[in-house]
Design a protein around this motif. Structure first.
Motif, PDB file in Angstrom:
ATOM      1  N   CYS A 201       0.798  -1.346   0.065  1.00  0.00           N
ATOM      2  CA  CYS A 201      -0.044  -0.084  -0.030  1.00  0.00           C
ATOM      3  C   CYS A 201       0.831   1.331  -0.016  1.00  0.00           C
ATOM      4  O   CYS A 201       1.989   1.229   0.047  1.00  0.00           O
ATOM      5  N   ASP A 202       0.052   2.534  -0.009  1.00  0.00           N
ATOM      6  CA  ASP A 202       0.906   3.635  -0.060  1.00  0.00           C
ATOM      7  C   ASP A 202       1.662   3.972   1.254  1.00  0.00           C
ATOM      8  O   ASP A 202       2.464   4.941   1.046  1.00  0.00           O
ATOM      9  N   LEU A 203       1.669   3.498   2.374  1.00  0.00           N
ATOM     10  CA  LEU A 203       2.230   3.493   3.410  1.00  0.00           C
ATOM     11  C   LEU A 203       3.978   3.063   3.190  1.00  0.00           C
ATOM     12  O   LEU A 203       4.499   3.451   4.144  1.00  0.00           O
ATOM     13  N   MET A 204       4.174   2.067   2.390  1.00  0.00           N
ATOM     14  CA  MET A 204       5.327   1.607   2.359  1.00  0.00           C
ATOM     15  C   MET A 204       6.392   2.081   1.290  1.00  0.00           C
ATOM     16  O   MET A 204       7.376   1.377   1.217  1.00  0.00           O
ATOM     17  N   GLY A 205       6.362   3.322   1.005  1.00  0.00           N
ATOM     18  CA  GLY A 205       7.134   3.984   0.221  1.00  0.00           C
ATOM     19  C   GLY A 205       8.516   3.979   0.943  1.00  0.00           C
ATOM     20  O   GLY A 205       9.478   3.660   0.245  1.00  0.00           O
ATOM     21  N   ASP A 206       8.878   4.418   2.027  1.00  0.00           N
ATOM     22  CA  ASP A 206      10.132   4.521   2.925  1.00  0.00           C
ATOM     23  C   ASP A 206      10.535   3.093   2.856  1.00  0.00           C
ATOM     24  O   ASP A 206      11.665   2.956   2.844  1.00  0.00           O
ATOM     25  N   VAL A 207       9.778   2.209   3.364  1.00  0.00           N
ATOM     26  CA  VAL A 207      10.080   0.770   3.412  1.00  0.00           C
ATOM     27  C   VAL A 207      10.733   0.158   2.145  1.00  0.00           C
ATOM     28  O   VAL A 207      11.751  -0.413   2.278  1.00  0.00           O
ATOM     29  N   GLN A 208      10.146   0.396   1.143  1.00  0.00           N
ATOM     30  CA  GLN A 208      10.167   0.079  -0.295  1.00  0.00           C
ATOM     31  C   GLN A 208      11.844   0.739  -0.451  1.00  0.00           C
ATOM     32  O   GLN A 208      12.943   0.125  -1.011  1.00  0.00           O
ATOM     33  N   ASP A 233       1.216  -8.159 -11.245  1.00  0.00           N
ATOM     34  CA  ASP A 233       0.681  -7.808 -12.622  1.00  0.00           C
ATOM     35  C   ASP A 233      -0.184  -9.217 -13.331  1.00  0.00           C
ATOM     36  O   ASP A 233      -0.452  -9.054 -14.410  1.00  0.00           O
ATOM     37  N   CYS A 234      -0.193 -10.269 -12.662  1.00  0.00           N
ATOM     38  CA  CYS A 234      -0.622 -11.352 -12.846  1.00  0.00           C
ATOM     39  C   CYS A 234       0.078 -12.015 -14.226  1.00  0.00           C
ATOM     40  O   CYS A 234      -0.948 -12.467 -15.091  1.00  0.00           O
ATOM     41  N   ARG A 235       1.167 -11.738 -14.501  1.00  0.00           N
ATOM     42  CA  ARG A 235       1.698 -12.125 -15.801  1.00  0.00           C
ATOM     43  C   ARG A 235       2.879 -13.245 -15.300  1.00  0.00           C
ATOM     44  O   ARG A 235       3.636 -13.020 -14.275  1.00  0.00           O
ATOM     45  N   PRO A 236       3.317 -14.148 -16.294  1.00  0.00           N
ATOM     46  CA  PRO A 236       4.405 -15.013 -15.955  1.00  0.00           C
ATOM     47  C   PRO A 236       5.785 -14.355 -16.400  1.00  0.00           C
ATOM     48  O   PRO A 236       5.947 -13.675 -17.292  1.00  0.00           O
ATOM     49  N   TYR A 237       6.759 -14.752 -15.551  1.00  0.00           N
ATOM     50  CA  TYR A 237       8.186 -14.297 -15.604  1.00  0.00           C
ATOM     51  C   TYR A 237       9.168 -15.472 -15.656  1.00  0.00           C
ATOM     52  O   TYR A 237       8.957 -16.311 -14.428  1.00  0.00           O
ATOM     53  N   THR A 238      10.216 -15.350 -16.272  1.00  0.00           N
ATOM     54  CA  THR A 238      11.210 -16.442 -15.813  1.00  0.00           C
ATOM     55  C   THR A 238      12.711 -15.565 -15.778  1.00  0.00           C
ATOM     56  O   THR A 238      13.684 -16.274 -15.322  1.00  0.00           O
ATOM     57  N   THR A 247       9.905  -7.694  -7.064  1.00  0.00           N
ATOM     58  CA  THR A 247      10.073  -7.696  -5.537  1.00  0.00           C
ATOM     59  C   THR A 247       9.826  -6.533  -4.870  1.00  0.00           C
ATOM     60  O   THR A 247       9.266  -6.261  -3.703  1.00  0.00           O
ATOM     61  N   LYS A 248      10.858  -5.624  -5.521  1.00  0.00           N
ATOM     62  CA  LYS A 248      10.674  -4.097  -4.802  1.00  0.00           C
ATOM     63  C   LYS A 248       9.343  -3.441  -5.243  1.00  0.00           C
ATOM     64  O   LYS A 248       8.815  -2.864  -4.166  1.00  0.00           O
ATOM     65  N   GLU A 249       8.767  -3.512  -6.250  1.00  0.00           N
ATOM     66  CA  GLU A 249       7.523  -3.136  -6.601  1.00  0.00           C
ATOM     67  C   GLU A 249       6.249  -3.575  -5.746  1.00  0.00           C
ATOM     68  O   GLU A 249       5.272  -2.657  -5.645  1.00  0.00           O
ATOM     69  N   GLN A 250       6.531  -4.730  -5.353  1.00  0.00           N
ATOM     70  CA  GLN A 250       5.195  -5.072  -4.511  1.00  0.00           C
ATOM     71  C   GLN A 250       4.873  -4.366  -3.445  1.00  0.00           C
ATOM     72  O   GLN A 250       3.859  -4.636  -2.680  1.00  0.00           O
ATOM     73  N   ILE A 254      -0.853  -2.333  -5.021  1.00  0.00           N
ATOM     74  CA  ILE A 254      -2.209  -3.008  -4.444  1.00  0.00           C
ATOM     75  C   ILE A 254      -2.196  -4.328  -5.250  1.00  0.00           C
ATOM     76  O   ILE A 254      -2.425  -4.469  -6.281  1.00  0.00           O
ATOM     77  N   LEU A 255      -2.199  -5.420  -4.548  1.00  0.00           N
ATOM     78  CA  LEU A 255      -2.602  -6.480  -5.226  1.00  0.00           C
ATOM     79  C   LEU A 255      -3.785  -7.142  -5.331  1.00  0.00           C
ATOM     80  O   LEU A 255      -4.793  -6.855  -4.368  1.00  0.00           O
ATOM     81  N   ASP A 256      -4.098  -7.868  -6.423  1.00  0.00           N
ATOM     82  CA  ASP A 256      -5.610  -8.317  -6.720  1.00  0.00           C
ATOM     83  C   ASP A 256      -5.357  -9.660  -7.055  1.00  0.00           C
ATOM     84  O   ASP A 256      -5.030 -10.229  -8.061  1.00  0.00           O
ATOM     85  N   TRP A 257      -5.714 -10.584  -5.783  1.00  0.00           N
ATOM     86  CA  TRP A 257      -5.557 -12.012  -6.027  1.00  0.00           C
ATOM     87  C   TRP A 257      -6.381 -12.794  -6.882  1.00  0.00           C
ATOM     88  O   TRP A 257      -6.154 -13.623  -7.615  1.00  0.00           O
ATOM     89  N   ARG A 258      -7.584 -12.078  -7.302  1.00  0.00           N
ATOM     90  CA  ARG A 258      -8.573 -12.555  -8.189  1.00  0.00           C
ATOM     91  C   ARG A 258      -7.756 -12.538  -9.692  1.00  0.00           C
ATOM     92  O   ARG A 258      -8.050 -13.343 -10.240  1.00  0.00           O
TER      93      ARG A 258
END
Length: 304
Positions: A201-208, A233-238, A247-250, A254-258
């Protein structure tokens, strides 16, 4: 062979006495407990056996433990089912577990990463009363509309859309009473998640920013043949570089599990195995009428 499938790694959960005992009894987990202990100079078996509830649920311990539970469970399920995955994925912390299981980075680095993330978050939020809150029986759009009508939208920070009527957000515990009238109008029920700081969420800027500056891989990382479906972003990566960026951007995404479940459903695989600790993920999937997946439960504690 049992056909095609995907393995889904869980988020962090509360570590209760039963789970602690089952971890100690699991033969498949023992070597990874020792690996994590040596990597972090922290006796995982001793904490599971003798630690207080607070010590066992300190995220600097609990998160690496859940990572290695998922990885060990993945290995067990691949062996039992003889099913090599088409892809792997995970929700929140499970993203790291899935990435390590697929082989893009070492197990030592993944437990260090979880521990480092937790330490930075404790420094940022430990002195505050910010917590993650699980909302159920309520649509997140209606909840925020109700808060906006009362001029309180800024008090709640959206984190994860779990399903059509479940989501996770962050707020100060001291602000919950003020928000209750709006939450009641929206029909939402909620529970403060024990030992859980804000995330995604937007609270995590300094932590990131702090994590990006502090973290370094000790072991090289590179491409792998098993794609990781990102929760961002619900896309595959290798690509290891892409996984590192995600990992940084997470932190502030805001994540959407759906979305990731819809992506898996579209692959039309034979099996979707949710690894332990699987209770929260499986329950959420089964309670969501829009979820087309039929999860199977598996993992390192299965049969203990």
């Amino acid at each position: 062979m049992t056909g095609t499938g995907a393995y889904i790694f869980p988020s962090q959960v509360f570590l209760d006495a039963d789970m602690r005992q089952r971890c100690l009894e699991s033969k498949a987990l023992r070597i990874l407990l020792d690996l994590a202990s040596d990597t972090l100079s922290m006796d995982f078996r001793a904490i599971l056996r003798d630690g207080t509830e607070e010590e066992a649920n300190d995220p600097r311990f609990r998160r690496p433990l859940i990572n290695i539970m998922g990885i060990a469970g993945y290995r067990e399920e691949v062996r039992r089912r003889d099913m090599q995955p088409v892809c792997v994925t995970g929700i929140s912390l499970g993203y790291l577990s899935a990435a390590a299981a697929a082989g893009w980075v070492s197990l030592e680095d993944i437990v260090r990463m979880s521990n480092t993330m937790a330490a930075i978050e404790i420094e940022a939020f430990g002195p505050t009363d910010y917590r993650s809150v699980f909302f159920y029986n309520g649509d997140h759009v209606k909840v925020f509309d109700a808060l906006r009508a009362d001029g309180m939208e800024s008090l709640l920070h959206m984190s994860v859309v779990v399903s059509g009527n479940q989501f996770i957000a962050a707020c100060r515990e001291s602000d919950i009473d003020a928000m209750k009238p709006a939450l009641m109008r929206a029909g939402a029920l909620f529970k403060v998640i024990p030992y859980s700081f804000p995330g995604h969420c937007d609270l995590m800027g300094d932590v990131q920013e702090s994590f990006t500056k502090e973290w370094t891989f000790k072991d090289p990382f590179g491409n792998t043949t098993v794609p990781l479906v990102s929760i961002n972003d619900c896309r595959p990566y290798t690509s290891g570089e892409a996984v590192w960026q995600l990992t940084k951007e997470q932190y502030t995404t805001i994540l959407d599990w759906r979305g990731v479940l819809d992506y898996l459903h579209g692959l039309e695989l034979d099996s979707y195995v949710v690894l332990e600790p699987s209770g929260f993920v499986v329950k959420s999937m089964k309670l969501d009428p829009a979820c087309g997946l039929r999860p199977e439960v598996g993992g390192v504690l299965d049969g203990v």
